[in-house]
Design an enzyme around this catalytic site. Structure first.
Site, PDB file in Angstrom:
ATOM      1  N   HIS A   1     -13.052   1.299  -1.247  1.00 36.99           N
ATOM      2  CA  HIS A   1     -13.011   0.222  -0.040  1.00 36.99           C
ATOM      3  C   HIS A   1     -13.464  -0.915  -0.412  1.00 36.99           C
ATOM      4  O   HIS A   1     -13.850  -1.783   0.171  1.00 36.99           O
ATOM      5  CB  HIS A   1     -13.905   0.671   1.196  1.00 36.99           C
TER       6      HIS A   1
ATOM      7  N   ASN B   1       0.640  -1.041   0.070  1.00 37.84           N
ATOM      8  CA  ASN B   1       0.155  -0.106  -0.080  1.00 37.84           C
ATOM      9  C   ASN B   1       0.934   1.183   0.045  1.00 37.84           C
ATOM     10  O   ASN B   1       1.653   1.576   1.137  1.00 37.84           O
ATOM     11  CB  ASN B   1      -0.843  -0.118   1.079  1.00 37.84           C
TER      12      ASN B   1
ATOM     13  N   ARG C   1      -2.193  -1.857  -3.919  1.00 30.77           N
ATOM     14  CA  ARG C   1      -3.522  -1.500  -3.660  1.00 30.77           C
ATOM     15  C   ARG C   1      -3.439  -0.094  -4.439  1.00 30.77           C
ATOM     16  O   ARG C   1      -2.719   0.602  -4.549  1.00 30.77           O
ATOM     17  CB  ARG C   1      -3.842  -1.022  -2.311  1.00 30.77           C
TER      18      ARG C   1
ATOM     19  N   ARG D   1     -13.491  13.969   6.903  1.00 29.21           N
ATOM     20  CA  ARG D   1     -14.253  14.021   5.514  1.00 29.21           C
ATOM     21  C   ARG D   1     -15.808  14.356   5.988  1.00 29.21           C
ATOM     22  O   ARG D   1     -16.324  13.846   6.733  1.00 29.21           O
ATOM     23  CB  ARG D   1     -14.089  12.884   4.637  1.00 29.21           C
TER      24      ARG D   1
ATOM     25  N   GLU E   1      -7.529  -6.364   4.046  1.00 33.34           N
ATOM     26  CA  GLU E   1      -7.476  -5.987   2.628  1.00 33.34           C
ATOM     27  C   GLU E   1      -6.053  -6.392   2.060  1.00 33.34           C
ATOM     28  O   GLU E   1      -5.929  -6.870   0.903  1.00 33.34           O
ATOM     29  CB  GLU E   1      -7.222  -4.378   2.413  1.00 33.34           C
TER      30      GLU E   1
END
Ligand code: AMP
Length: 399
Positions: free
Chosen positions: A179, A8, A90, A240, A384
């Site tokens: 996601h 990542n 990713r 956010r 993930e």
């Protein structure tokens, strides 16, 4: 047996997890932070509780990859670079190009670069990571796994915005979601918990972390999701804003004399959400403590966050014509029994019943609703990186 590394890459960080596949054993994991900034940190966990930490100068991403590889050898995690058979990356935005994970070639690199505008903070960093690992490990199979690709199964009714249709046709403006790798992982685990085939289930996956998104999953496929053209939309997040009337944004720009779109986007991405409402912190733990101590804005922030999650759950139950299972995952979804309890308790009217004892357990995948509950509610620990490693192995087989 093969070794696969999941990567990542951020603008100044590199996180990794090295797996032995197909056993899915984690051989090592860690991160390099502050790449290109003074005092870069390297932190590697390996073996049975062993850890290597150091501070050094790491000028760029290519050097970070070289140092990581060198350390994997020095710490005797691997003996030779050739032992790493696959590298999974990713990638945040795949646009409409990538409906699933792909083996990286020059054409894939060019396409990821072409859609960099869809994730200007992330895709360029992801690309730098891909390029550096292709150079460092030229024999390993390089795979790109997109946060958006799982949502490419959404029907047009759920991804086309109510703007002039040309915006979609000519500019590619639509809901892409994000996601996807997490949602894809947890729904499989949920089907296992339910002991039913994923293809026959209606699920709602609530990924509640610093970034948060809700996904309606019908017969194993993404049917709708709360994030939009970018990960700014949907529920209230750590920093956010989630959904907002764009006219309010235009008005704020006028009133605050903000002329740059990037400046207002910065506020909506980094200074809003739990942080913006509470004024306390972006971390839900801090906000919850402040709320308990009587801070009204902190309480309001948590109430709004939970209400927005509930909004999407309600919406998706209606859109799918029911739901078999609701999943909570990611930092808040996995760890906060009180957030889960408050959301589930609001669904009592439809016969959803929380099992308080199960809900209070920690660190496991489990069913947290009672056997009498009309809908099964689950807590699933997302992974993930493991999903990325699985994709690498599957694509390598097809090579
Ligand atoms: P993530 O982005 O998935 O790493 O989630 C990060 C968020 O998870 C943080 O903002 C925390 O608020 C939340 N979190 C992490 N651990 C806990 C915990 N033990 N209890 C409640 N919230 C937690």
């Amino acid at each position: 047996m093969e070794k696969v590394i999941a990567i990542n890459s951020g603008s100044s960080s590199l996180k990794f997890k090295l797996f032995m596949m197909p056993t899915e054993e984690v051989i090592a994991s860690g991160k390099i932070e502050r790449i290109g900034i003074q005092d870069s940190n390297i932190d590697i966990k390996y073996g049975l509780g062993r850890r290597y930490q150091a501070t050094m100068e790491i000028a760029n991403y290519k050097i970070a990859v070289a140092i990581l590889m060198e350390m994997l050898i020095k710490l005797e995690i691997i003996r030779d670079y050739m032992e790493i058979d696959g590298v999974g990356h990713r990638v945040v935005a795949g646009g409409e190009y990538f409906k699933q994970s792909v083996i990286v070639d020059d054409e894939v690199v060019a396409k990821i670069a072409k859609i960099a505008d869809l994730a200007p903070l992330h895709n360029p960093a992801n690309l730098i990571g891909i390029k550096a690992f292709r150079e460092a490990l030229p024999y390993a199979c390089s795979v790109a796994v997109f946060d958006t690709s799982f949502h490419q199964t959404m029907p047009a009714v759920n991804y086309v915005y109510s703007t002039p249709y040309e915006w979609y046709e000519k500019l590619g403006i639509r809901r892409y979601g994000a996601h996807g790798t997490s949602h894809r992982y947890v729904i499989k685990e949920a089907a296992n918990l339910l002991n039913r085939p994923l293809e026959k289930l209606k699920l709602i996956s609530c990924h509640l972390g610093a970034g948060a998104s809700i996904c309606a999953v019908k017969n194993g496929k993404s049917y709708n999701t709360s994030m939009g053209f970018t990960p700014l939309a949907g529920v209230t997040m750590a920093t956010r804003s989630g959904d907002i009337d764009v006219s309010a944004v235009a008005y704020a720009m006028n009133q605050l004399n903000i002329t740059s779109i990037n400046d207002i986007l910065d506020i909506l991405n980094k200074k809003s959400g739990l942080l913006g409402i509470s004024g306390v912190s972006s971390d839900s733990r801090d906000v919850s403590v402040a709320a308990k101590n009587g801070n009204e804005r902190a309480q309001l922030a948590m109430d709004i966050f939970e209400r927005t999650v509930l909004d999407y759950i309600g919406q998706y139950i209606a859109e799918m014509g029911g739901v078999d299972g609701i999943i909570f995952t990611a930092g808040i979804g996995e760890n906060s029994s009180s957030v889960r309890a408050r959301i589930v308790e609001k669904l009592a009217y439809m016969g959803i019943e929380l099992d308080v004892q199960e809900n209070n357990k920690r660190g496991i995948n489990n069913i947290i609703s009672t056997p009498n509950s009309n809908v099964t509610v689950m807590r699933v620990m997302t992974d993930e990186e493991l999903m990325i490693a699985r994709d690498v192995v599957n694509l390598k087989k097809q090579q």
